[in-house]
Write a protein that holds these residues in place. Structure first.
Motif, PDB file in Angstrom:
ATOM      1  N   LEU A   1       1.256  -1.368  -0.141  1.00  0.00           N
ATOM      2  CA  LEU A   1      -0.217  -0.113  -0.012  1.00  0.00           C
ATOM      3  C   LEU A   1       0.704   0.958  -0.136  1.00  0.00           C
ATOM      4  N   ALA A   2       1.735   1.540   0.726  1.00  0.00           N
ATOM      5  CA  ALA A   2       2.664   2.073   0.747  1.00  0.00           C
ATOM      6  C   ALA A   2       3.866   2.738  -0.213  1.00  0.00           C
ATOM      7  N   LYS A   3       3.472   1.331  -1.224  1.00  0.00           N
ATOM      8  CA  LYS A   3       4.048   1.665  -2.576  1.00  0.00           C
ATOM      9  C   LYS A   3       3.290   2.189  -3.557  1.00  0.00           C
ATOM     10  N   THR A   4       2.573   1.820  -3.536  1.00  0.00           N
ATOM     11  CA  THR A   4       1.572   2.788  -4.421  1.00  0.00           C
ATOM     12  C   THR A   4       1.192   3.558  -4.319  1.00  0.00           C
ATOM     13  N   THR A   5       1.164   4.301  -2.479  1.00  0.00           N
ATOM     14  CA  THR A   5       1.019   5.755  -2.424  1.00  0.00           C
ATOM     15  C   THR A   5       2.041   6.616  -3.183  1.00  0.00           C
ATOM     16  N   TYR A   6       3.438   5.442  -2.520  1.00  0.00           N
ATOM     17  CA  TYR A   6       4.117   6.468  -2.647  1.00  0.00           C
ATOM     18  C   TYR A   6       4.294   6.678  -4.486  1.00  0.00           C
ATOM     19  N   VAL A   7       4.523   5.783  -5.187  1.00  0.00           N
ATOM     20  CA  VAL A   7       4.287   6.117  -6.626  1.00  0.00           C
ATOM     21  C   VAL A   7       3.218   7.292  -7.252  1.00  0.00           C
ATOM     22  N   ASN A   8       1.975   7.360  -6.744  1.00  0.00           N
ATOM     23  CA  ASN A   8       1.005   7.868  -7.104  1.00  0.00           C
ATOM     24  C   ASN A   8       1.912   9.349  -7.206  1.00  0.00           C
ATOM     25  N   ASP A   9       1.920   8.848  -5.470  1.00  0.00           N
ATOM     26  CA  ASP A   9       2.284  11.028  -5.056  1.00  0.00           C
ATOM     27  C   ASP A   9       3.893  11.408  -5.522  1.00  0.00           C
ATOM     28  N   VAL A  10       4.368  10.481  -6.101  1.00  0.00           N
ATOM     29  CA  VAL A  10       5.901  10.586  -6.651  1.00  0.00           C
ATOM     30  C   VAL A  10       6.217  11.386  -8.115  1.00  0.00           C
ATOM     31  N   LEU A  11       5.361   9.888  -8.866  1.00  0.00           N
ATOM     32  CA  LEU A  11       5.039  10.082 -10.555  1.00  0.00           C
ATOM     33  C   LEU A  11       3.967  10.151 -10.841  1.00  0.00           C
ATOM     34  N   GLY A  12       2.898  10.516 -10.068  1.00  0.00           N
ATOM     35  CA  GLY A  12       2.152  11.555 -10.036  1.00  0.00           C
ATOM     36  C   GLY A  12       1.100  10.262 -11.328  1.00  0.00           C
ATOM     37  N   ASN A  13       0.656  10.491 -12.414  1.00  0.00           N
ATOM     38  CA  ASN A  13      -0.562   9.594 -12.804  1.00  0.00           C
ATOM     39  C   ASN A  13       0.204   9.159 -14.568  1.00  0.00           C
ATOM     40  N   ALA A  14       0.098   7.674 -14.910  1.00  0.00           N
ATOM     41  CA  ALA A  14       1.427   7.395 -15.698  1.00  0.00           C
ATOM     42  C   ALA A  14      -0.057   6.378 -16.260  1.00  0.00           C
ATOM     43  N   ASN A  15       0.582   6.353 -18.222  1.00  0.00           N
ATOM     44  CA  ASN A  15      -0.155   5.261 -18.600  1.00  0.00           C
ATOM     45  C   ASN A  15      -0.364   3.853 -18.257  1.00  0.00           C
ATOM     46  N   TRP A  16      -0.631   3.773 -16.963  1.00  0.00           N
ATOM     47  CA  TRP A  16      -0.889   2.079 -16.595  1.00  0.00           C
ATOM     48  C   TRP A  16      -1.449   1.246 -17.733  1.00  0.00           C
ATOM     49  N   GLY A  17      -1.687   1.577 -18.396  1.00  0.00           N
ATOM     50  CA  GLY A  17      -2.650   0.798 -20.032  1.00  0.00           C
ATOM     51  C   GLY A  17      -1.470   0.191 -20.402  1.00  0.00           C
ATOM     52  N   GLU A  18      -0.626   0.876 -20.719  1.00  0.00           N
ATOM     53  CA  GLU A  18       1.143   0.173 -21.192  1.00  0.00           C
ATOM     54  C   GLU A  18       1.873  -0.449 -20.683  1.00  0.00           C
ATOM     55  N   MET A  19       2.160   0.607 -19.415  1.00  0.00           N
ATOM     56  CA  MET A  19       3.140   0.009 -18.536  1.00  0.00           C
ATOM     57  C   MET A  19       2.700  -0.413 -17.255  1.00  0.00           C
ATOM     58  N   ALA A  20       3.715  -1.491 -16.334  1.00  0.00           N
ATOM     59  CA  ALA A  20       3.345  -1.727 -14.982  1.00  0.00           C
ATOM     60  C   ALA A  20       4.594  -1.042 -13.832  1.00  0.00           C
ATOM     61  N   ILE A  21       4.885  -1.428 -13.299  1.00  0.00           N
ATOM     62  CA  ILE A  21       5.984  -1.646 -11.906  1.00  0.00           C
ATOM     63  C   ILE A  21       5.766  -3.019 -11.793  1.00  0.00           C
TER      64      ILE A  21
END
Length: 147
Positions: free
Chosen positions: A37-57
């Motif tokens: 959950l903290a990873k998800t929050t970090y990614v959203n807070d730091v990287l903002g919106n990304a095209n998650w239909g084309e890439m994943a982490i």
């Protein structure tokens, strides 16, 4: 325990009744859900919106060290920091810390890889993401480069 100057990303964690095992403390497997959950929050807070239909982490490797138990009544925070930044992967250091005493209860290292969902292979971390991470962590690319 690895020393990190100061964690810039801190997320309060809520311990649920179902997280406590027969020994009266939070089960070790629960930490990974809190870290996720903290990873998800970090990614959203730091990287903002990304095209998650084309890439994943995706997680390439994860390991944890458990130091002292967390009990149901404890107030815990999850600290997250990028400690290494490569071309296709980055390493997160996360800690479950007592909000009251600052005692580190558990520490986790996770290697994350950017993955191209269309080509079905690892992909380069975009420069804009690298710069966003460096800006957030207040470190240079050289400081976060893989060793």
């Amino acid at each position: 325990m690895e020393a990190v100057s100061k964690f810039k990303h801190v997320m309060p964690a809520q311990i649920r009744f179902s997280d406590v095992d027969q020994f009266g403390h939070v089960n070790n497997s629960v930490y990974f859900s809190l870290y996720d959950l903290a990873k998800t929050t970090y990614v959203n807070d730091v990287l903002g919106n990304a095209n998650w239909g084309e890439m994943a982490i995706v997680v390439a490797n994860i390991s944890a060290n458990f130091f002292t138990p967390v009990f149901f009544s404890d107030k815990v925070e999850i600290e997250t920091s990028v400690v290494q930044l490569g071309n296709k992967s980055f390493t997160l250091l996360q800690r479950a810390v007592s909000a009251e005493t600052r005692e580190v209860k558990c520490e986790c290292r996770t290697v994350m890889v950017l993955y191209d969902l269309i080509l079905k292979e690892p992909m380069q971390i975009p420069d804009e993401y690298k710069h966003a991470i460096c800006d957030f962590e207040e470190k240079s690319l050289e400081e976060l480069a893989k060793k």
